[in-house]
Design a protein around this motif. Structure first.
Motif, mmCIF file in Angstrom:
data_model
loop_
_atom_site.group_PDB
_atom_site.id
_atom_site.type_symbol
_atom_site.label_atom_id
_atom_site.label_comp_id
_atom_site.label_asym_id
_atom_site.label_seq_id
_atom_site.Cartn_x
_atom_site.Cartn_y
_atom_site.Cartn_z
ATOM 1 N N VAL A 87 0.084 -10.052 -2.888
ATOM 2 C CA VAL A 87 1.243 -9.339 -3.444
ATOM 3 C C VAL A 87 0.882 -8.691 -4.783
ATOM 4 C CG1 VAL A 87 3.569 -9.619 -4.384
ATOM 5 C CG2 VAL A 87 2.932 -10.774 -2.246
ATOM 6 N N ILE A 88 0.209 -9.432 -5.659
ATOM 7 C CA ILE A 88 -0.123 -8.908 -6.995
ATOM 8 C C ILE A 88 -1.085 -7.732 -6.897
ATOM 9 C CG2 ILE A 88 -1.350 -9.428 -9.146
ATOM 10 C CD1 ILE A 88 -0.168 -12.239 -9.032
ATOM 11 N N ILE A 89 -2.160 -7.895 -6.139
ATOM 12 C CA ILE A 89 -3.172 -6.828 -6.052
ATOM 13 C C ILE A 89 -2.591 -5.589 -5.379
ATOM 14 C CG2 ILE A 89 -5.444 -6.195 -5.135
ATOM 15 C CD1 ILE A 89 -5.455 -8.223 -7.448
ATOM 16 N N THR A 90 -1.796 -5.785 -4.316
ATOM 17 C CA THR A 90 -1.172 -4.645 -3.638
ATOM 18 C C THR A 90 -0.193 -3.949 -4.577
ATOM 19 O OG1 THR A 90 -1.349 -5.785 -1.504
ATOM 20 C CG2 THR A 90 0.138 -3.908 -1.615
ATOM 21 N N GLY A 91 0.575 -4.748 -5.340
ATOM 22 C CA GLY A 91 1.523 -4.161 -6.283
ATOM 23 C C GLY A 91 0.830 -3.322 -7.346
ATOM 24 N N ILE A 92 -0.282 -3.826 -7.877
ATOM 25 C CA ILE A 92 -1.034 -3.072 -8.897
ATOM 26 C C ILE A 92 -1.530 -1.744 -8.329
ATOM 27 C CG2 ILE A 92 -3.147 -3.054 -10.281
ATOM 28 C CD1 ILE A 92 -2.808 -6.082 -10.630
ATOM 29 N N VAL A 93 -2.090 -1.809 -7.129
ATOM 30 C CA VAL A 93 -2.646 -0.603 -6.511
ATOM 31 C C VAL A 93 -1.557 0.431 -6.232
ATOM 32 C CG1 VAL A 93 -3.738 0.265 -4.395
ATOM 33 C CG2 VAL A 93 -4.649 -1.774 -5.503
ATOM 34 N N VAL A 94 -0.396 -0.026 -5.749
ATOM 35 C CA VAL A 94 0.687 0.906 -5.418
ATOM 36 C C VAL A 94 1.318 1.496 -6.671
ATOM 37 C CG1 VAL A 94 2.979 1.090 -4.376
ATOM 38 C CG2 VAL A 94 1.182 -0.193 -3.202
ATOM 39 N N VAL A 95 1.612 0.633 -7.647
ATOM 40 C CA VAL A 95 2.289 1.096 -8.871
ATOM 41 C C VAL A 95 1.425 2.084 -9.647
ATOM 42 C CG1 VAL A 95 3.129 0.381 -11.146
ATOM 43 C CG2 VAL A 95 3.739 -0.939 -9.106
ATOM 44 N N PHE A 96 0.135 1.799 -9.751
ATOM 45 C CA PHE A 96 -0.742 2.672 -10.538
ATOM 46 C C PHE A 96 -1.493 3.684 -9.675
ATOM 47 C CE2 PHE A 96 -0.212 -1.173 -13.094
ATOM 48 C CZ PHE A 96 0.136 -0.628 -14.327
ATOM 49 N N ALA A 97 -1.132 3.762 -8.389
ATOM 50 C CA ALA A 97 -1.723 4.743 -7.469
ATOM 51 C C ALA A 97 -3.246 4.712 -7.529
ATOM 52 C CB ALA A 97 -1.195 6.141 -7.794
ATOM 53 N N ILE A 98 -3.812 3.544 -7.423
ATOM 54 C CA ILE A 98 -5.265 3.374 -7.482
ATOM 55 C C ILE A 98 -5.853 3.628 -6.095
ATOM 56 C CG2 ILE A 98 -7.143 1.769 -7.989
ATOM 57 C CD1 ILE A 98 -5.196 0.279 -9.828
ATOM 58 N N ASP A 99 -6.870 4.440 -6.052
ATOM 59 C CA ASP A 99 -7.497 4.794 -4.776
ATOM 60 C C ASP A 99 -8.645 3.821 -4.465
ATOM 61 O OD1 ASP A 99 -8.288 6.029 -2.476
ATOM 62 O OD2 ASP A 99 -9.372 7.658 -3.468
ATOM 63 N N VAL A 100 -8.345 2.834 -3.643
ATOM 64 C CA VAL A 100 -9.354 1.862 -3.203
ATOM 65 C C VAL A 100 -9.207 1.678 -1.690
ATOM 66 C CG1 VAL A 100 -9.498 0.620 -5.401
ATOM 67 C CG2 VAL A 100 -7.803 -0.077 -3.687
ATOM 68 N N PRO A 101 -10.261 1.187 -1.011
ATOM 69 C CA PRO A 101 -10.176 0.958 0.439
ATOM 70 C C PRO A 101 -9.046 -0.014 0.787
ATOM 71 C CG PRO A 101 -12.460 0.865 -0.285
ATOM 72 C CD PRO A 101 -11.626 0.904 -1.531
ATOM 73 N N THR A 102 -8.306 0.308 1.845
ATOM 74 C CA THR A 102 -7.180 -0.518 2.278
ATOM 75 C C THR A 102 -7.362 -0.935 3.741
ATOM 76 O OG1 THR A 102 -5.912 1.417 2.957
ATOM 77 C CG2 THR A 102 -5.622 0.650 0.690
ATOM 78 N N VAL A 103 -6.444 -1.748 4.209
ATOM 79 C CA VAL A 103 -6.504 -2.219 5.599
ATOM 80 C C VAL A 103 -6.441 -1.052 6.568
ATOM 81 C CG1 VAL A 103 -5.232 -3.518 7.367
ATOM 82 C CG2 VAL A 103 -5.546 -4.492 5.084
ATOM 83 N N SER A 104 -5.655 -0.030 6.258
ATOM 84 C CA SER A 104 -5.521 1.120 7.164
ATOM 85 C C SER A 104 -6.844 1.850 7.357
ATOM 86 C CB SER A 104 -4.465 2.093 6.628
ATOM 87 O OG SER A 104 -4.841 2.581 5.345
ATOM 88 N N ASP A 105 -7.765 1.708 6.394
ATOM 89 C CA ASP A 105 -9.075 2.355 6.519
ATOM 90 C C ASP A 105 -9.968 1.664 7.549
ATOM 91 O OD1 ASP A 105 -8.405 4.170 4.513
ATOM 92 O OD2 ASP A 105 -9.090 2.808 2.937
ATOM 93 N N GLN A 106 -9.605 0.452 7.958
ATOM 94 C CA GLN A 106 -10.440 -0.311 8.884
ATOM 95 C C GLN A 106 -10.254 0.113 10.336
ATOM 96 O OE1 GLN A 106 -12.667 -2.639 7.465
ATOM 97 N NE2 GLN A 106 -11.834 -1.487 5.721
ATOM 98 N N GLY A 107 -9.144 0.754 10.637
ATOM 99 C CA GLY A 107 -8.883 1.177 12.017
ATOM 100 C C GLY A 107 -7.397 1.332 12.244
ATOM 101 N N GLU A 108 -7.044 2.038 13.302
ATOM 102 C CA GLU A 108 -5.637 2.291 13.596
ATOM 103 C C GLU A 108 -4.971 1.032 14.142
ATOM 104 O OE1 GLU A 108 -2.872 5.308 16.295
ATOM 105 O OE2 GLU A 108 -5.060 5.460 16.318
ATOM 106 N N LEU A 109 -3.801 0.724 13.614
ATOM 107 C CA LEU A 109 -3.055 -0.439 14.074
ATOM 108 C C LEU A 109 -2.205 -0.061 15.282
ATOM 109 C CD1 LEU A 109 -1.859 -1.889 10.633
ATOM 110 C CD2 LEU A 109 -3.889 -2.487 11.945
ATOM 111 N N PRO A 110 -2.049 -0.984 16.248
ATOM 112 C CA PRO A 110 -1.252 -0.676 17.450
ATOM 113 C C PRO A 110 0.229 -0.540 17.106
ATOM 114 C CG PRO A 110 -1.878 -2.992 17.436
ATOM 115 C CD PRO A 110 -2.625 -2.340 16.306
ATOM 116 N N ARG A 111 0.952 0.262 17.920
ATOM 117 C CA ARG A 111 2.372 0.490 17.695
ATOM 118 C C ARG A 111 3.243 -0.121 18.790
ATOM 119 N NH1 ARG A 111 3.013 2.051 12.449
ATOM 120 N NH2 ARG A 111 1.385 3.538 11.867
#
Length: 502
Positions: A190-214
């Protein structure tokens, strides 16, 4: 109910039970939050293992969901996490590449059948023959492999990953000292995700690993010809997957037993793994086995103890990827990597490599542990490493025991005659009895000898053959031989085999 069955039930009864956790808000909260943390941690792992196996990411994700939820009901080790794993992916990857998806799924389902058959045959009981030194090597090697798998997430990445990694480690180390109500890994995410979202930090995320099923997983019946050729094509891969999966699962279960100071039903775990793999295949999953990394997050980092956490891990995984995929995709990989790294550091048996420990332990024990670690790390295959470790330990044990046999000779002189008495001490089997025939002074002994077996035990035909050879040599010299002091087992074996071994 028979006394033995009642004792077994008491022995395998988990503490706390699911009912206890359901009626305790504190325990239930702990189990549910632990499942959430594991569900989050499973996502990048399942995607990565799908890539290793050469299949679509959703195959690994669906497999992780089905394996976790199925084993929660079927397995013998509460709180252990089963899902798609790298060891299994490596074994069956050639099937998807060379024979297609239908044969791949058929391989997974046949592996489940093999695991059930192995469970019925009692393969789980073989876990008792794995020495502690091999177990320590297994844990250390797996910690190294899982840690190494996180390194790509912190190498060659934007520089902001490193301060985020430092923050994550600080939270993971100090948060448990402040509170254990909410698992430290969840707070970290929660803390790391919040920091990245609030400060718009460009780092690799889970979505970069592959497409999630819908969508939800659907029933998948592999279209393969039911012929002997199909069986011979996939059976070797299925058997290898079954053995690797069972070995990793049983070793992980044993480790959790030690951590929680509880017992688990290894036979139930064995057939439970088989059933879960068959169910996984029916829904197009790649199968799997117990995961030591996620299990340690669940049991050690989050404090979970019941099947609730295992079920919730699978349920949260499906909810996260199908319903909340966009939100989950925002989680920085560095947060999950930090969690896994700290779990590895905590899981590694540091005591085993302390100079004081190495100095105290027999060199053979240390050698077995190092050999296990080296083979697992070199091959990336836990099964090979454990088999090699057990083999090395067995050879060293046999070599050590072989030197425990002694033969003591005395001459007893009476008014009638002189008698040579040989007292044999130790456990006699193919290794220790190999040089037994050389311990007697045939041409220097009087006309009568006595071989006293009171302090020894005969285990195999090799020793009986050695005793026969000794008697034959003495009789050729005209010497009378009397063998005395045999225990019941030794005498029965000797009577049945003596003179019939050539």
């Amino acid at each position: 109910m028979p006394a033995e069955t009642a004792d077994d039930n008491r022995r395998y009864r988990p503490e706390p039970t699911v009912l206890t956790a359901l009626t305790s808000p504190r325990l239930l909260t702990r189990e549910v939050l632990a499942g959430l943390v594991v569900g989050l941690a499973l996502i990048p792992e399942a995607i990565a293992f799908s890539i290793i196996a050469g299949v679509d990411p959703k195959v690994g994700l669906f497999s992780a969901f089905i394996m976790a939820t199925s084993i929660a009901f079927l397995g013998g080790r509460p709180a252990m996490i089963s899902a798609a794993t790298g060891a299994v992916a490596l074994v069956i990857a050639p099937v998807a590449r060379e024979h297609g998806m239908d044969m791949f799924i058929a391989t997974v389902m046949l592996a489940g059948v093999f695991q059930i058959l192995l469970a019925v045959a009692g393969v789980a009981k073989l876990i008792r023959f794995i020495p502690r030194s091999v177990m320590v090597g297994f844990v250390n090697a797996l910690s190294i492999l899982v840690f190494a798998a996180q390194v790509p997430h912190v190498i060659g990445v934007p520089w902001m990953v490193y301060p985020l990694l430092a923050i994550a480690i600080v939270v993971l180390v100090f948060m448990p000292k402040l509170t254990k109500i909410v698992p430290a890994p969840l707070i970290t995410i929660v803390i790391i995700t919040g920091i990245v979202v609030v400060f718009a930090i460009d780092v690799p995320t889970v979505s970069d690993q592959g497409e999630l099923p819908r969508s939800l997983p659907e029933l998948f019946i592999p279209h393969v010809p039911l012929t002997w050729q199909t069986f011979t094509t996939i059976a070797p891969y299925s058997l290898a997957m079954a053995l690797v999966g069972l070995m990793e699962s049983l070793m992980t279960a044993k480790l959790v037993d030690e951590i929680t100071d509880t017992h688990s039903n290894k036979t139930r775990e064995s057939w439970g793994q088989g059933a879960a793999n068959m169910i996984s295949g029916l829904f197009g999953g790649m199968g799997g086995c117990a995961m030591i990394g996620q299990t340690m997050i669940n049991v050690r980092a989050s404090g979970a103890r019941t099947r609730i956490s295992t079920f919730m891990a699978g349920a949260f995984l499906l909810l996260l990827v199908v319903v909340l995929g966009d939100i989950v995709g925002m989680i920085p990989m560095v947060a999950l990597a930090a969690i896994m790294m700290m779990v590895c550091v905590d899981t590694f048996d540091w005591h085993s490599i302390r100079p004081s420990t190495l100095k105290m332990l027999p060199k053979s024990e240390t050698f077995v542990m190092i050999a296990t670690v080296a083979v697992v790390v070199a091959t990336g295959n836990l099964a090979i490493g454990v088999v090699v470790g057990v083999f090395v330990a067995s050879v060293l044990f046999v070599r050590r025991v072989a030197h425990f046999v002694t033969v003591e000779r005395t001459i007893e002189t009476t008014s009638a005659e002189a008698v040579a008495r040989y007292v044999v001490r130790g456990e006699l089997f193919f290794a220790s009895s190999n040089d037994l025939t050389t311990q007697f002074r045939y041409t220097h002994d009087p006309d009568r000898i006595v071989i006293d077996m009171t302090e020894s035990h005969v285990w195999d035909a090799s020793t009986v053959a050695a005793l026969d050879a000794i008697v034959t040599k003495y009789e050729a010299l005209g010497t009378t031989v009397e063998i005395t002091g045999m225990n019941a087992y030794t005498e029965t074996l000797h009577t049945r085999l003596s003179g019939g071994l050539g």
